[in-house]
Motif scaffolding. Structure first.
Motif, PDB file in Angstrom:
ATOM      1  N   VAL A  12      13.272   3.498  -6.500  1.00 54.97           N
ATOM      2  CA  VAL A  12      13.009   2.351  -5.629  1.00 54.97           C
ATOM      3  C   VAL A  12      13.753   2.523  -4.306  1.00 54.97           C
ATOM      4  O   VAL A  12      13.203   2.274  -3.227  1.00 54.97           O
ATOM      5  CB  VAL A  12      13.418   1.033  -6.321  1.00 54.97           C
ATOM      6  CG1 VAL A  12      13.354  -0.135  -5.336  1.00 54.97           C
ATOM      7  CG2 VAL A  12      12.521   0.754  -7.520  1.00 54.97           C
ATOM      8  N   ASP A  13      15.000   2.973  -4.395  1.00 54.97           N
ATOM      9  CA  ASP A  13      15.798   3.204  -3.185  1.00 54.97           C
ATOM     10  C   ASP A  13      15.191   4.323  -2.333  1.00 54.97           C
ATOM     11  O   ASP A  13      15.186   4.246  -1.093  1.00 54.97           O
ATOM     12  CB  ASP A  13      17.234   3.561  -3.548  1.00 54.97           C
ATOM     13  CG  ASP A  13      18.011   2.377  -4.123  1.00 54.97           C
ATOM     14  OD1 ASP A  13      17.531   1.237  -3.986  1.00 54.97           O
ATOM     15  OD2 ASP A  13      19.079   2.610  -4.722  1.00 54.97           O
ATOM     16  N   LEU A  14      14.683   5.365  -2.990  1.00 53.29           N
ATOM     17  CA  LEU A  14      14.059   6.469  -2.261  1.00 53.29           C
ATOM     18  C   LEU A  14      12.827   5.976  -1.500  1.00 53.29           C
ATOM     19  O   LEU A  14      12.681   6.232  -0.300  1.00 53.29           O
ATOM     20  CB  LEU A  14      13.661   7.581  -3.232  1.00 53.29           C
ATOM     21  CG  LEU A  14      12.775   8.699  -2.654  1.00 53.29           C
ATOM     22  CD1 LEU A  14      13.482   9.414  -1.502  1.00 53.29           C
ATOM     23  CD2 LEU A  14      12.385   9.686  -3.758  1.00 53.29           C
ATOM     24  N   TYR A  15      11.942   5.268  -2.191  1.00 52.71           N
ATOM     25  CA  TYR A  15      10.731   4.766  -1.542  1.00 52.71           C
ATOM     26  C   TYR A  15      11.096   3.802  -0.410  1.00 52.71           C
ATOM     27  O   TYR A  15      10.478   3.818   0.656  1.00 52.71           O
ATOM     28  CB  TYR A  15       9.814   4.076  -2.549  1.00 52.71           C
ATOM     29  CG  TYR A  15       9.444   4.913  -3.746  1.00 52.71           C
ATOM     30  CD1 TYR A  15       9.253   6.293  -3.639  1.00 52.71           C
ATOM     31  CD2 TYR A  15       9.292   4.334  -5.008  1.00 52.71           C
ATOM     32  CE1 TYR A  15       8.916   7.061  -4.740  1.00 52.71           C
ATOM     33  CE2 TYR A  15       8.948   5.097  -6.108  1.00 52.71           C
ATOM     34  CZ  TYR A  15       8.762   6.458  -5.980  1.00 52.71           C
ATOM     35  OH  TYR A  15       8.424   7.210  -7.073  1.00 52.71           O
ATOM     36  N   SER A  16      12.094   2.963  -0.643  1.00 54.01           N
ATOM     37  CA  SER A  16      12.522   1.994   0.368  1.00 54.01           C
ATOM     38  C   SER A  16      13.040   2.698   1.623  1.00 54.01           C
ATOM     39  O   SER A  16      12.766   2.263   2.752  1.00 54.01           O
ATOM     40  CB  SER A  16      13.611   1.081  -0.204  1.00 54.01           C
ATOM     41  OG  SER A  16      14.076   0.176   0.763  1.00 54.01           O
ATOM     42  N   SER A  17      13.763   3.802   1.426  1.00 50.22           N
ATOM     43  CA  SER A  17      14.302   4.536   2.573  1.00 50.22           C
ATOM     44  C   SER A  17      13.191   5.144   3.422  1.00 50.22           C
ATOM     45  O   SER A  17      13.397   5.460   4.598  1.00 50.22           O
ATOM     46  CB  SER A  17      15.243   5.656   2.091  1.00 50.22           C
ATOM     47  OG  SER A  17      14.515   6.727   1.497  1.00 50.22           O
ATOM     48  N   LEU A  18      11.995   5.279   2.828  1.00 52.15           N
ATOM     49  CA  LEU A  18      10.842   5.831   3.547  1.00 52.15           C
ATOM     50  C   LEU A  18       9.902   4.728   4.034  1.00 52.15           C
ATOM     51  O   LEU A  18       8.804   5.007   4.515  1.00 52.15           O
ATOM     52  CB  LEU A  18      10.093   6.803   2.628  1.00 52.15           C
ATOM     53  CG  LEU A  18      10.909   8.014   2.167  1.00 52.15           C
ATOM     54  CD1 LEU A  18      10.158   8.811   1.117  1.00 52.15           C
ATOM     55  CD2 LEU A  18      11.267   8.907   3.350  1.00 52.15           C
ATOM     56  N   GLY A  19      10.340   3.467   3.865  1.00 54.06           N
ATOM     57  CA  GLY A  19       9.573   2.350   4.398  1.00 54.06           C
ATOM     58  C   GLY A  19       8.568   1.737   3.446  1.00 54.06           C
ATOM     59  O   GLY A  19       7.692   0.984   3.870  1.00 54.06           O
ATOM     60  N   TRP A  20       8.698   2.034   2.146  1.00 53.33           N
ATOM     61  CA  TRP A  20       7.738   1.531   1.156  1.00 53.33           C
ATOM     62  C   TRP A  20       8.409   0.550   0.201  1.00 53.33           C
ATOM     63  O   TRP A  20       9.525   0.782  -0.271  1.00 53.33           O
ATOM     64  CB  TRP A  20       7.156   2.692   0.345  1.00 53.33           C
ATOM     65  CG  TRP A  20       6.255   3.574   1.151  1.00 53.33           C
ATOM     66  CD1 TRP A  20       6.605   4.387   2.187  1.00 53.33           C
ATOM     67  CD2 TRP A  20       4.842   3.718   0.984  1.00 53.33           C
ATOM     68  NE1 TRP A  20       5.506   5.033   2.676  1.00 53.33           N
ATOM     69  CE2 TRP A  20       4.412   4.653   1.965  1.00 53.33           C
ATOM     70  CE3 TRP A  20       3.915   3.179   0.095  1.00 53.33           C
ATOM     71  CZ2 TRP A  20       3.073   5.037   2.079  1.00 53.33           C
ATOM     72  CZ3 TRP A  20       2.576   3.561   0.210  1.00 53.33           C
ATOM     73  CH2 TRP A  20       2.170   4.475   1.189  1.00 53.33           C
ATOM     74  N   ASN A  21       7.711  -0.541  -0.103  1.00 61.48           N
ATOM     75  CA  ASN A  21       8.167  -1.502  -1.113  1.00 61.48           C
ATOM     76  C   ASN A  21       7.687  -1.069  -2.491  1.00 61.48           C
ATOM     77  O   ASN A  21       6.701  -0.340  -2.613  1.00 61.48           O
ATOM     78  CB  ASN A  21       7.637  -2.905  -0.803  1.00 61.48           C
ATOM     79  CG  ASN A  21       8.192  -3.444   0.499  1.00 61.48           C
ATOM     80  OD1 ASN A  21       9.349  -3.213   0.836  1.00 61.48           O
ATOM     81  ND2 ASN A  21       7.366  -4.157   1.244  1.00 61.48           N
ATOM     82  N   SER A  22       8.344  -1.553  -3.530  1.00 59.55           N
ATOM     83  CA  SER A  22       7.987  -1.176  -4.903  1.00 59.55           C
ATOM     84  C   SER A  22       7.677  -2.396  -5.759  1.00 59.55           C
ATOM     85  O   SER A  22       8.372  -3.410  -5.694  1.00 59.55           O
ATOM     86  CB  SER A  22       9.137  -0.394  -5.564  1.00 59.55           C
ATOM     87  OG  SER A  22       9.354   0.839  -4.915  1.00 59.55           O
ATOM     88  N   LEU A  23       6.623  -2.273  -6.557  1.00 60.37           N
ATOM     89  CA  LEU A  23       6.331  -3.203  -7.637  1.00 60.37           C
ATOM     90  C   LEU A  23       6.589  -2.432  -8.922  1.00 60.37           C
ATOM     91  O   LEU A  23       5.876  -1.469  -9.219  1.00 60.37           O
ATOM     92  CB  LEU A  23       4.878  -3.676  -7.576  1.00 60.37           C
ATOM     93  CG  LEU A  23       4.381  -4.512  -8.761  1.00 60.37           C
ATOM     94  CD1 LEU A  23       5.157  -5.820  -8.863  1.00 60.37           C
ATOM     95  CD2 LEU A  23       2.883  -4.797  -8.628  1.00 60.37           C
ATOM     96  N   VAL A  24       7.624  -2.798  -9.663  1.00 62.70           N
ATOM     97  CA  VAL A  24       8.070  -2.016 -10.821  1.00 62.70           C
ATOM     98  C   VAL A  24       7.472  -2.581 -12.101  1.00 62.70           C
ATOM     99  O   VAL A  24       7.503  -3.790 -12.342  1.00 62.70           O
ATOM    100  CB  VAL A  24       9.607  -2.006 -10.916  1.00 62.70           C
ATOM    101  CG1 VAL A  24      10.054  -1.203 -12.133  1.00 62.70           C
ATOM    102  CG2 VAL A  24      10.212  -1.422  -9.646  1.00 62.70           C
ATOM    103  N   LYS A 228      12.634  14.645  -2.536  1.00 60.40           N
ATOM    104  CA  LYS A 228      12.445  13.706  -1.429  1.00 60.40           C
ATOM    105  C   LYS A 228      11.446  14.242  -0.412  1.00 60.40           C
ATOM    106  O   LYS A 228      10.608  13.486   0.109  1.00 60.40           O
ATOM    107  CB  LYS A 228      13.785  13.405  -0.748  1.00 60.40           C
ATOM    108  CG  LYS A 228      13.654  12.391   0.383  1.00 60.40           C
ATOM    109  CD  LYS A 228      14.997  12.020   0.984  1.00 60.40           C
ATOM    110  CE  LYS A 228      14.819  10.969   2.089  1.00 60.40           C
ATOM    111  NZ  LYS A 228      16.109  10.542   2.684  1.00 60.40           N
ATOM    112  N   ALA A 229      11.513  15.535  -0.122  1.00 61.44           N
ATOM    113  CA  ALA A 229      10.585  16.130   0.844  1.00 61.44           C
ATOM    114  C   ALA A 229       9.144  16.008   0.357  1.00 61.44           C
ATOM    115  O   ALA A 229       8.235  15.686   1.134  1.00 61.44           O
ATOM    116  CB  ALA A 229      10.942  17.592   1.081  1.00 61.44           C
TER     117      ALA A 229
END
Length: 258
Positions: A12-24, A228-229
């Motif tokens: 979730v933190d990884l996706y958030s750092s790339l500007g994406w929200n998460s629905l878990v 991450k890449a």
């Protein structure tokens, strides 16, 4: 499956750092055996997505880990294609379908047989969640014998339905990121590579990242920079696919109105 918040926080933190929200979504082990359970969970996810997308349309990427595709994701795909009996508004599902722009498979998809269900429950990464090993062993092999005795034919039918649905997802035109390891003792690397090759043969944009040494659902922990890449790349592609698709839909709408 049966994940805790702490298990998925890094993603979730990884996706958030790339500007994406998460629905878990936290699916359960019994969803592997009972498709109705998976379908009910999937319907809840689709309904939640509909509400989010009504408020703010945006690209959607489905990320599945381990047994997640069988425990839930394939039913999400069936629902938005109108091929599932769950009661959902097909018009609203169209919104989700239009926004679906990418897929991430981490240590998956797995080819589920009754024996693998037992192995999954017995696996060290699963055992520690709920049961001491002797009890887990008894439960797992009890499930296996029950499947073999009563549900084998039905289970094989479900398995075929599962794989057909995953392959049919190529119709979305969305890119795939597939992550696996040669020494994963639960998710067969050969099965995953065959899946990736089949998607490629069907004309999909597929990136397969395969490590020689990495534990089941441990790829981000052991290979953070490469992971991450690869995620950054597929999310970038998903955003472009979405932008192009929405532009095309707007153009078609203007043509119809004209």
């Amino acid at each position: 499956m049966s994940s805790k918040e702490r298990y998925v926080k890094n993603y979730v933190d990884l996706y958030s750092s790339l500007g994406w929200n998460s629905l878990v979504c936290h699916s359960q082990h019994h969803n592997l055996i009972f498709p109705a359970k998976a379908a009910a969970l999937a319907a809840g996810i689709v309904n939640e997505l509909v509400e989010e997308l009504k408020a703010r349309p945006c690209p959607v990427v489905l990320a599945s880990f381990s047994g997640g595709p069988k425990a839930c994701m394939y039913k999400v795909l069936q629902i938005i294609e109108g091929k599932c009996e769950e009661r959902v508004n097909l018009g609203e599902c169209r919104l989700v379908k239009d926004c679906l722009s990418g897929y991430i498979f981490d240590s998956s998809p797995m080819d589920f047989t009754s024996n693998l269900v037992a192995r999954f429950i017995l696996h060290p990464s699963v055992l520690g969640m709920y049961f001491p090993r002797p009890l887990a062993s008894w439960i797992a092999y009890g499930i296996t014998s029950s499947l073999d005795a009563f549900f084998l034919e039905r289970f094989e039918s479900q398995r075929a339905d599962y794989w057909q649905t995953l392959y049919a997802s190529v119709s979305s035109g969305a890119p795939y990121l597939i992550l696996c390891s040669e020494d994963d003792d639960l998710a067969s690397c050969q099965t995953i590579c065959n899946f990736a090759q089949r998607l490629t043969d069907l004309g999909s944009d597929v990136k397969l990242l395969k490590w020689s040494s990495s534990s089941h659902v441990g790829h981000y922990r052991y290979h953070p920079l490469e992971y991450k890449a690869a995620v950054t790349e597929v999310l970038g592609k998903a955003a472009m696919i979405y932008s192009e698709r929405i532009g095309q839909l707007e153009w078609e709408k203007m043509g119809l109105e004209g």
